[in-house]
Design an enzyme around this catalytic site. Structure first.
Site, short mmCIF file in Angstrom:
data_model
loop_
_atom_site.label_atom_id
_atom_site.label_comp_id
_atom_site.label_asym_id
_atom_site.label_seq_id
_atom_site.Cartn_x
_atom_site.Cartn_y
_atom_site.Cartn_z
N HIS A 392 0.83 -1.20 0.00
CA HIS A 392 0.00 0.00 0.00
C HIS A 392 0.87 1.26 0.00
CE1 HIS A 392 -3.61 2.39 1.36
NE2 HIS A 392 -2.65 3.17 1.82
N GLU A 393 1.80 1.33 0.96
CA GLU A 393 2.65 2.52 1.05
C GLU A 393 3.59 2.64 -0.14
OE1 GLU A 393 1.79 4.69 3.01
OE2 GLU A 393 0.58 3.54 4.42
N HIS A 396 1.87 4.51 -2.83
CA HIS A 396 1.99 5.96 -2.65
C HIS A 396 3.35 6.46 -3.13
CE1 HIS A 396 -1.71 6.66 -0.52
NE2 HIS A 396 -1.38 5.91 0.53
N HIS A 399 3.76 6.48 -6.83
CA HIS A 399 3.00 7.61 -7.35
C HIS A 399 3.87 8.88 -7.27
CE1 HIS A 399 -1.28 9.64 -7.27
NE2 HIS A 399 -0.64 9.85 -8.40
#
Length: 600
Positions: A392-393, A396, A399
């Site tokens: 998940h991190e 980020h 991105h």
């Protein structure tokens, strides 16, 4: 690492598992020098006051100087905050963090004239400047935004006053962080093996997933007993945090605090309301899942502390961090070679701070600055859930990695509305990878339950939080005071609505509102739920849409804040202004429940 029962000191953790934050400041004396320099830059920025309408060249210089100031200010703040997060007990970094807040307030005050003064110039003249100077054209979307929000921009004097007060209006968040991360202690319990283990933020969910009901119950009771002791302080803190949101909205001439919060992303209120409405209509699916949970756990009564434990026993074997990285690489193969190469470089070059230590900020996040590597804070504890946190991190951070390469500083950030898509697409791909490769029905049941739990904790739970935030802000707007009793009573009712009649509502659950950090960033959590819905659709596109879908998604990752969030997500192939993505997510949730039920 997950078998360590006592929380370690940071010095006991190997360097390879710590982020390379020294890449930002190899000598903290430079941090002090930057703090002095950037304040001087901000003070000299006032030389542009009264001149923004003179020429395209002057306006360009002002925009560029403003970017330069905030680039340095961002670096100062992020470094101080991350150093504090390593160990919240260290007074030096508490002080640096406080100093960075004060510095930002001063910079904001010195630069606050920019927007109201620019808006005093006619829009026609500013548009003419954009046509005249090609270098200025990169600020076209910024100008569009400024004029869209013109009615909510105050005078130069008023903006300056608000900027100076920003340090005070952020105080409630800092107070909560100190209580939650530095001061509060939850005590110790005996784990499944009879060993004493400290209850911490990082271990809590792991304890709640225990197959030993006594462990779950005691962890639950210890956690909320600690918050109960702090309930009046926490209620007062949250009450004033909410008041700050409302006062700010009124000063800026918004009808409500929620409209003020949504305005920055240009998100219609209907998107927020539709999310709550659709989830509420589908609560019977949650009640159905709760019934299955009660049946599979063979319980006469299902309590809130029974909501996290897996329904299927899996080996308790710890997943070493290195094994987690292998699982992540396999799951993200559909993202393409470039994505994987960038990600592998990130894991190898010090992006990640892996393990929990005494005083470390709980949870996980991705952070960094425009000119730094992306950084990831984890509290990895060897569970499959932790593998999902890593992926998940990393979503980020990837991105950020793409955006910072392809966008200028002014568009180098992300709205949470889009950021949560980038992280949750990764989670969804991992889940589908694990489900596809399940070796037997028992493993498949476990993964199905895990997938369902992702829906419960993200789409349903975050929507419940969003509904609570709307409720609390509306109450204060109507003159209500958010006392501990009011907050606990209303939260308890909401919790009961979301979980239905098949759950025994232990009184402790009413205190859950007190431990949610995201409540101190108003109207934030709904984006997790919308992001999860968008990610469900996009992960399917990536898996089935071939090279075109992959390229569209990478285009989205490169886009930063160069357009409104809803428009950016359309680049990837999903329209969040419509209800279809949320309704489709609910169909997926129903299908998962059907599949699980068919196997029991």
């Amino acid at each position: 690492m997950g078998n360590n029962k006592k929380t370690r000191q940071r010095s006991e953790i190997a360097q390879e598992y710590k982020w390379k934050i020294e890449a930002m400041y190899d000598d903290e004396a430079k941090w002090d020098e930057d703090s002095v320099m950037v304040l001087k830059m901000a003070e000299s920025f006032t030389d542009f006051s009264g001149k923004l309408g003179e020429s395209a060249d002057v306006l360009l210089s002002a925009f560029e100087k403003r970017d330069e100031i905030w680039l340095v200010a961002e670096r100062i703040f992020v470094y101080a905050r991350m150093k504090r997060d390593e160990d919240n007990r260290i007074s030096r970094y508490q002080a640096m963090c406080d100093k960075s807040h004060a510095l930002i307030a001063k910079i904001s005050a010195n630069t606050s004239f920019f927007t109201p003064e620019l808006l005093e110039v006619s829009e026609e003249k500013i548009r003419g400047f954009l046509r005249e100077n090609k270098s200025l054209q990169k600020y076209t979307f910024v100008v569009d935004e400024l004029f869209r929000l013109k009615d909510h921009v105050l005078t130069k004097q008023e903006e300056n006053i608000l900027a100076q007060f920003s340090e005070l209006t952020s105080a409630t968040n800092d107070i909560f962080s100190m209580i939650n991360n530095a001061d509060i202690k939850f005590g110790t319990i005996l784990d499944e093996d009879g060993d004493e283990v400290e209850v911490t933020h990082g271990r809590y969910i792991g304890l709640m997933e225990s197959s030993d009901r006594r462990v779950r119950k005691e962890a639950f009771e210890h956690m909320y007993a600690a918050y109960e002791k702090q309930k009046n302080t926490l209620a007062t803190t949250y009450n004033y945090n909410t008041k700050s949101d409302i006062v700010t909205a009124r000063i800026r001439k918004y009808e409500s605090s929620i409209k003020c919060a949504l305005a920055g992303d240009n998100i219609p209120l209907s998107v927020y309301d539709n999310l709550i409405d659709i989830v509420n209509k589908n609560l019977p699916l949650m009640y159905r899942y709760v019934e299955i949970r009660k049946k599979m756990l063979n319980l006469d009564e299902l309590h809130m502390y029974d909501m996290y434990t897996p329904l299927v026993e899996m080996p308790k074997e710890e997943i070493p961090y290195e094994k987690a990285l292998e699982m992540i690489r396999e799951a993200l193969i559909p993202m393409g070679e470039d994505y994987l190469e960038r990600m592998n470089n990130g894991f190898a070059s010090g992006w990640v701070d892996v393990y929990e230590n005494e005083g470390k900020t709980s949870g996980a996040y991705s952070f960094g600055t425009y000119d730094s590597m992306p950084y990831i804070l984890l509290n990895y504890n060897g569970r499959l859930k932790d593998v999902f946190t890593v992926i998940h991190e990393m979503g980020h951070s990837m991105h950020s990695n793409y955006t910072r390469e392809f966008q200028p500083f002014v568009y180098g950030g992300h709205s949470i509305f889009t950021a949560e898509v980038a992280s949750t697409v990764n989670e969804s791909l991992l889940m589908k990878h694990l489900l596809k490769n399940a070796q037997n029905d028992e493993v498949k049941k476990y993964i199905l339950n895990l997938y369902i739990e992702e829906f419960r904790t993200t789409l349903f739970r975050q929507t419940m939080f969003a509904e609570f935030e709307k409720m609390t802000h509306e109450a204060v707007e109507q003159g209500e005071v958010l006392t501990a009793e009011w907050l606990s009573e209303e939260y308890g009712k909401l919790n009961q609505k979301y979980f239905g009649e098949n759950v025994v509502y232990d009184p402790e659950i009413k205190m859950e509102w007190a431990r949610i950090p995201h409540f101190y960033n108003a109207f934030y959590v709904y984006k997790y739920a919308t992001g999860y819905s968008a990610a469900a659709a996009l992960s399917e596109l990536i898996l089935t849409g071939g090279e075109k879908a992959q390229e569209d998604y990478i285009t989205f990752l490169k886009s930063g804040e160069s357009d409104y969030p809803i428009n950016l997500l359309k680049l990837a192939g999903v329209d969040m202004s419509e209800t279809a993505p949320i309704e489709k997510a609910m169909e997926t949730f129903a299908s998962l429940i059907d599949q699980l039920e068919a196997l029991i």
